[in-house]
Design an enzyme around this catalytic site. Structure first.
Site, PDB file in Angstrom:
ATOM      1  N   ASN A   2      22.309  14.018 -23.402  1.00 58.98           N
ATOM      2  CA  ASN A   2      21.975  12.640 -23.052  1.00 58.98           C
ATOM      3  C   ASN A   2      23.278  11.872 -22.943  1.00 58.98           C
ATOM      4  O   ASN A   2      24.038  11.795 -23.918  1.00 58.98           O
ATOM      5  CB  ASN A   2      21.071  11.996 -24.109  1.00 58.98           C
ATOM      6  CG  ASN A   2      19.664  12.558 -24.094  1.00 58.98           C
ATOM      7  OD1 ASN A   2      19.316  13.362 -23.236  1.00 58.98           O
ATOM      8  ND2 ASN A   2      18.854  12.133 -25.044  1.00 58.98           N
ATOM      9  N   GLU A  21      18.976  13.008 -20.172  1.00 59.16           N
ATOM     10  CA  GLU A  21      18.767  11.570 -20.009  1.00 59.16           C
ATOM     11  C   GLU A  21      20.016  10.953 -19.404  1.00 59.16           C
ATOM     12  O   GLU A  21      21.126  11.234 -19.837  1.00 59.16           O
ATOM     13  CB  GLU A  21      18.479  10.849 -21.337  1.00 59.16           C
ATOM     14  CG  GLU A  21      17.134  11.116 -21.951  1.00 59.16           C
ATOM     15  CD  GLU A  21      16.923  10.312 -23.238  1.00 59.16           C
ATOM     16  OE1 GLU A  21      17.575   9.251 -23.398  1.00 59.16           O
ATOM     17  OE2 GLU A  21      16.130  10.764 -24.075  1.00 59.16           O
ATOM     18  N   TYR A  44      25.142   8.200 -21.642  1.00 58.13           N
ATOM     19  CA  TYR A  44      25.020   6.819 -21.176  1.00 58.13           C
ATOM     20  C   TYR A  44      26.366   6.122 -21.002  1.00 58.13           C
ATOM     21  O   TYR A  44      26.552   5.394 -20.035  1.00 58.13           O
ATOM     22  CB  TYR A  44      24.135   6.013 -22.139  1.00 58.13           C
ATOM     23  CG  TYR A  44      22.685   6.418 -22.082  1.00 58.13           C
ATOM     24  CD1 TYR A  44      21.849   5.923 -21.083  1.00 58.13           C
ATOM     25  CD2 TYR A  44      22.152   7.306 -23.000  1.00 58.13           C
ATOM     26  CE1 TYR A  44      20.510   6.296 -21.011  1.00 58.13           C
ATOM     27  CE2 TYR A  44      20.817   7.688 -22.935  1.00 58.13           C
ATOM     28  CZ  TYR A  44      20.007   7.178 -21.942  1.00 58.13           C
ATOM     29  OH  TYR A  44      18.698   7.555 -21.868  1.00 58.13           O
ATOM     30  N   GLU A  96      18.198  13.857 -29.797  1.00 57.52           N
ATOM     31  CA  GLU A  96      19.218  12.987 -30.375  1.00 57.52           C
ATOM     32  C   GLU A  96      19.196  12.901 -31.906  1.00 57.52           C
ATOM     33  O   GLU A  96      18.974  11.828 -32.475  1.00 57.52           O
ATOM     34  CB  GLU A  96      19.122  11.578 -29.788  1.00 57.52           C
ATOM     35  CG  GLU A  96      19.474  11.501 -28.314  1.00 57.52           C
ATOM     36  CD  GLU A  96      19.567  10.063 -27.815  1.00 57.52           C
ATOM     37  OE1 GLU A  96      19.605   9.124 -28.640  1.00 57.52           O
ATOM     38  OE2 GLU A  96      19.597   9.878 -26.592  1.00 57.52           O
ATOM     39  N   HIS A 151      10.693  13.426 -30.677  1.00 62.23           N
ATOM     40  CA  HIS A 151      11.429  12.284 -30.139  1.00 62.23           C
ATOM     41  C   HIS A 151      11.178  11.097 -31.063  1.00 62.23           C
ATOM     42  O   HIS A 151      10.642  10.064 -30.655  1.00 62.23           O
ATOM     43  CB  HIS A 151      11.006  11.981 -28.701  1.00 62.23           C
ATOM     44  CG  HIS A 151      12.031  11.204 -27.931  1.00 62.23           C
ATOM     45  ND1 HIS A 151      12.475  11.584 -26.678  1.00 62.23           N
ATOM     46  CD2 HIS A 151      12.705  10.075 -28.227  1.00 62.23           C
ATOM     47  CE1 HIS A 151      13.372  10.698 -26.238  1.00 62.23           C
ATOM     48  NE2 HIS A 151      13.519   9.772 -27.169  1.00 62.23           N
TER      49      HIS A 151
END
Length: 477
Positions: free
Chosen positions: A302, A375, A304, A173, A128
């Site tokens: 992930n 996420e 958002y 990511e 990460h």
């Protein structure tokens, strides 16, 4: 969120659905000089003038390294099924090659044992973003050697922890590492290479493939996957140039990461700017794509916000703000004025998580393994100290609406009906060091006073705990 709404949302969850929370080692551990940990590229980047908002330091972060039992107790109280953590590579191998740091491995041994004792299943991310500094100085992800060293590290993690970890994530990511770290200079290592950053794409994906082989070869029992940030990409208008630049961005943001992993090939490159992709083609060797294209047990998403792209520069664009590198691109991030925003300025568009799930299924079909949303979360302005739980209803609304949208989208009559949605992880457990934003953005279910390090669960913590309880109550009925 009213009790009735929690019960309704709980009733939508499949019996085997995983609810969890996620963190990252560099953002919470602190203790950067303790017990033999080596420096990372982020340690050095954070010391650069202007790199981190307000000059904030990650040296202490929220001191998770010394408050391990307290934080695991919070997880136990929260009642989640799983905790997604990451291992700090420089904590367990200070140079990224050579000797292992036994005190570093002991920390993660203890963390995993504490989690299992608390009834929380660990999902372990190997990378990460905290690259050992010695490897970064040798080229980092621009160098093929980093991929090979990462495989050695993955094998060691599998040998030491593989008997107790049900789920492994190789990389988190790679798109953010490439774009923010090597192309735009917004994150470590702070390079501004633009298209010349593309070798970092291939070397990260190669590292994923090699690490997947290494984990399985080590005897690790858990399932293996990769996590990437994805977003549906829209043109700003119906103008041809907006559409063409949106396709370029979609390739750079989505396609060149997922296609090799899931299909074993890079996507067809867009006509506009095709020659810019030459640095990527130059580092691909025979057999690499076969290594990258390993069978996966799951794929981590992930999510958002959606992205809107317009052609040309837009120096007045609020999304670019003071980031000069963004203003040098031949396209810009356009706003979504129809949506409210988070504290980070990100559009709140819960329906688009279903759009993204549907897009993944459209592109990959049967090649798409079960998906964990690894996420999903939001920051909002909050006070620096908290004498009582903060009423973060905005965060509750964000989380509930995104989870509901994801669940509705994968129903038999939903737009992503072919997707096997296995779980959903909230970002994040604790307010933390939010990379270049320092301590200015609070994503946590638990408020942290960054002066005293006192932890205070927010209303969103109680909401997620209530959701877990409601689901179990309904299952037992």
């Amino acid at each position: 969120m009213p009790r009735l709404a929690v019960d309704r949302l709980a009733a939508m969850l499949p019996a085997d659905f995983t609810l969890g929370v996620a963190t990252a080692a560099f953002q919470i551990e602190g203790a950067v000089d303790d017990d033999g940990r080596g420096p990372s590229g982020w340690d050095v980047f954070a010391e650069l003038d202007g790199a981190i908002e307000d000059g904030a330091s990650p040296a202490i972060a929220v001191d998770h390294y010394h408050r391990l039992e307290e934080d695991v107790a919070l997880l136990g109280d929260l009642g989640v099924d799983s905790y997604r953590l990451s291992i700090s590579w420089p904590r367990v191998q200070p140079e990224g090659r050579g000797p292992w740091n036994e005190k570093g491995w002991a920390f993660y041994d203890r963390l995993i044992d504490l989690l299992l004792h608390a009834g929380v299943s660990p999902m372990v991310t190997l990378y990460h973003w905290d690259t050992p500094l010695a490897l970064e100085r040798d080229g980092g992800w621009l160098s093929r050697a980093t991929s090979e060293r990462f495989a050695d590290y993955a094998a060691e993690a599998g040998r030491r922890l593989g008997d107790r970890v049900p789920h492994w994530i190789t990389l988190n990511e790679p798109v953010t590492v490439t774009l923010n770290g090597y192309a735009l200079g917004l994150h470590a290592p702070g390079r501004k290479l633009f298209y010349r950053a593309l070798p970092a794409v291939h070397h990260q994906l190669l590292a994923h493939g090699l690490a997947t082989q290494a984990l399985r070869g080590s005897g690790a029992r858990g399932q293996v996957g990769i996590t990437n940030l994805h977003a549906p990409v829209y043109p700003k208008s119906s103008r041809l140039l907006d559409k063409l630049h949106a396709r370029v961005f979609d390739t750079l943001f989505n396609g060149i990461y997922a296609d090799p992993v899931l299909l074993g090939r890079y996507p067809k490159l867009p006509w506009l700017g095709r020659g810019n992709f030459q640095p990527l083609r130059a580092v691909i060797r025979k057999g690499d794509l076969e290594v990258i294209h390993q069978p996966l047990d799951f794929y981590g998403l992930n999510y958002y916000y959606p992205v809107r792209i317009g052609a040309g520069t837009d120096p007045e664009n609020e999304l670019a703000g003071e980031i000069e590198a963004l203003k040098e691109l031949p396209f810009h991030l356009a706003e979504f004025p129809e949506f409210p925003r988070t504290g980070f300025g990100w559009p709140i568009a819960p329906g688009h998580i279903g759009v993204q799930l549907a897009e993944l299924h459209r592109r990959y079909g049967d090649a798409l393994p079960p998906i964990f949303v690894t996420e999903n979360g939001a920051s909002f302005p909050e006070p620096s100290s908290a004498d009582e739980p903060i009423d973060d209803q905005e965060r509750i609304d964000y989380l509930a609406s995104h989870l509901e949208s994801a669940l509705l989208s994968v129903r038999p009559d939903g737009p992503a009906s072919g997707v096997r949605l296995a779980g959903w992880f909230v970002w994040t457990l604790l307010d933390n060091f939010e990379w270049a934003a320092g301590y200015s953005q609070r994503f946590g279910l638990v408020h942290v006073d960054f002066d005293t390090l006192e932890r205070t669960p927010k209303a969103s913590f109680e909401w997620l705990r209530s959701l877990n309880q409601a689901r179990r109550r309904q299952s037992a009925a």
